[in-house]
Design a protein around this motif. Structure first.
Motif, mmCIF file in Angstrom:
data_model
loop_
_atom_site.group_PDB
_atom_site.id
_atom_site.type_symbol
_atom_site.label_atom_id
_atom_site.label_comp_id
_atom_site.label_asym_id
_atom_site.label_seq_id
_atom_site.Cartn_x
_atom_site.Cartn_y
_atom_site.Cartn_z
ATOM 1 N N GLN A 31 -0.804 8.526 -1.391
ATOM 2 C CA GLN A 31 -1.892 8.027 -0.963
ATOM 3 C C GLN A 31 -2.037 8.011 0.719
ATOM 4 O OE1 GLN A 31 -1.531 3.681 -1.950
ATOM 5 N NE2 GLN A 31 -2.971 3.091 -0.369
ATOM 6 N N LYS A 32 -3.402 8.513 1.242
ATOM 7 C CA LYS A 32 -3.250 8.333 2.822
ATOM 8 C C LYS A 32 -3.437 7.140 3.021
ATOM 9 C CE LYS A 32 -5.718 12.843 2.552
ATOM 10 N NZ LYS A 32 -7.006 13.537 2.961
ATOM 11 N N GLU A 71 2.691 5.667 -5.530
ATOM 12 C CA GLU A 71 2.034 4.835 -6.200
ATOM 13 C C GLU A 71 2.272 3.514 -6.392
ATOM 14 O OE1 GLU A 71 1.292 5.184 -11.201
ATOM 15 O OE2 GLU A 71 1.059 7.202 -10.001
ATOM 16 N N CYS A 72 3.738 3.394 -5.797
ATOM 17 C CA CYS A 72 4.342 1.831 -5.787
ATOM 18 C C CYS A 72 4.023 1.293 -4.519
ATOM 19 C CB CYS A 72 5.810 2.028 -5.962
ATOM 20 S SG CYS A 72 6.089 2.556 -7.595
ATOM 21 N N ASN A 73 3.127 1.896 -3.618
ATOM 22 C CA ASN A 73 2.868 1.620 -2.178
ATOM 23 C C ASN A 73 4.118 1.503 -1.380
ATOM 24 O OD1 ASN A 73 0.649 0.553 -0.541
ATOM 25 N ND2 ASN A 73 1.559 -1.311 -0.549
ATOM 26 N N ALA A 74 5.193 2.279 -1.673
ATOM 27 C CA ALA A 74 6.075 2.644 -0.798
ATOM 28 C C ALA A 74 5.919 3.837 0.325
ATOM 29 C CB ALA A 74 7.429 3.087 -1.848
ATOM 30 N N TRP A 75 6.311 3.723 1.348
ATOM 31 C CA TRP A 75 6.260 4.842 2.345
ATOM 32 C C TRP A 75 7.142 5.990 1.972
ATOM 33 C CZ3 TRP A 75 2.440 4.703 5.752
ATOM 34 C CH2 TRP A 75 2.182 3.582 6.414
ATOM 35 N N MET A 76 6.450 7.219 2.417
ATOM 36 C CA MET A 76 7.041 8.474 2.334
ATOM 37 C C MET A 76 6.906 9.276 3.321
ATOM 38 S SD MET A 76 5.978 9.569 -1.573
ATOM 39 C CE MET A 76 4.159 9.614 -1.211
ATOM 40 N N SER A 77 7.789 10.094 4.125
ATOM 41 C CA SER A 77 7.568 10.948 5.183
ATOM 42 C C SER A 77 7.846 12.504 4.662
ATOM 43 C CB SER A 77 8.789 10.644 5.956
ATOM 44 O OG SER A 77 8.890 11.870 7.030
ATOM 45 N N ARG A 79 2.562 9.151 4.013
ATOM 46 C CA ARG A 79 1.618 8.879 2.822
ATOM 47 C C ARG A 79 2.263 7.732 1.969
ATOM 48 N NH1 ARG A 79 -2.395 13.131 0.752
ATOM 49 N NH2 ARG A 79 -2.493 14.680 2.640
ATOM 50 N N LYS A 80 1.688 7.016 1.172
ATOM 51 C CA LYS A 80 2.367 6.125 0.283
ATOM 52 C C LYS A 80 2.641 6.536 -1.238
ATOM 53 C CE LYS A 80 1.887 1.857 2.941
ATOM 54 N NZ LYS A 80 1.317 0.471 2.764
#
Length: 98
Positions: free
Chosen positions: A16-17, A30-36, A27-28
């Motif tokens: 997710q952008k 599917e759980c709305n957690a941040w990813m780098s 991005r995030k």
């Protein structure tokens, strides 16, 4: 499974952008957690992420793959997504820890 750089990038692009954040870097899942993006495969980072099979035991086709923050992927032991790691502002928090 060993993924190519191209496969990793294609799965990353499914994340997710988030407005006001460079989608090449953040991005995030599917759980709305941040990813780098640079933390792919890094389980020592709160923002590390992995490639998850949406249907466990299913194919390695892009349609069955998604990026997940590594702890959310790790918690999916029974095949069901639990979303224990979620974003809180610019950080990730474990919603089960108080």
């Amino acid at each position: 499974m060993s993924w190519t750089d191209e496969e990793i990038q294609k799965v990353w692009e499914k994340g997710q952008k988030v407005t006001d954040n460079d989608p090449n870097l953040w991005r995030k899942d599917e759980c709305n957690a941040w990813m780098s993006r640079k933390e792919y495969g890094n389980r020592k980072s709160d923002f590390g992420w992995e490639i998850d099979h949406i249907s466990p035991g299913g194919s390695d086709s892009l349609s069955n793959l998604r990026p997940l923050q590594w702890d959310n992927n790790n918690d999916k032991s029974d095949g069901r997504l639990k979303c224990n790691i979620v974003s809180s502002g610019t950080n990730n928090d474990n919603k089960n820890k108080k």
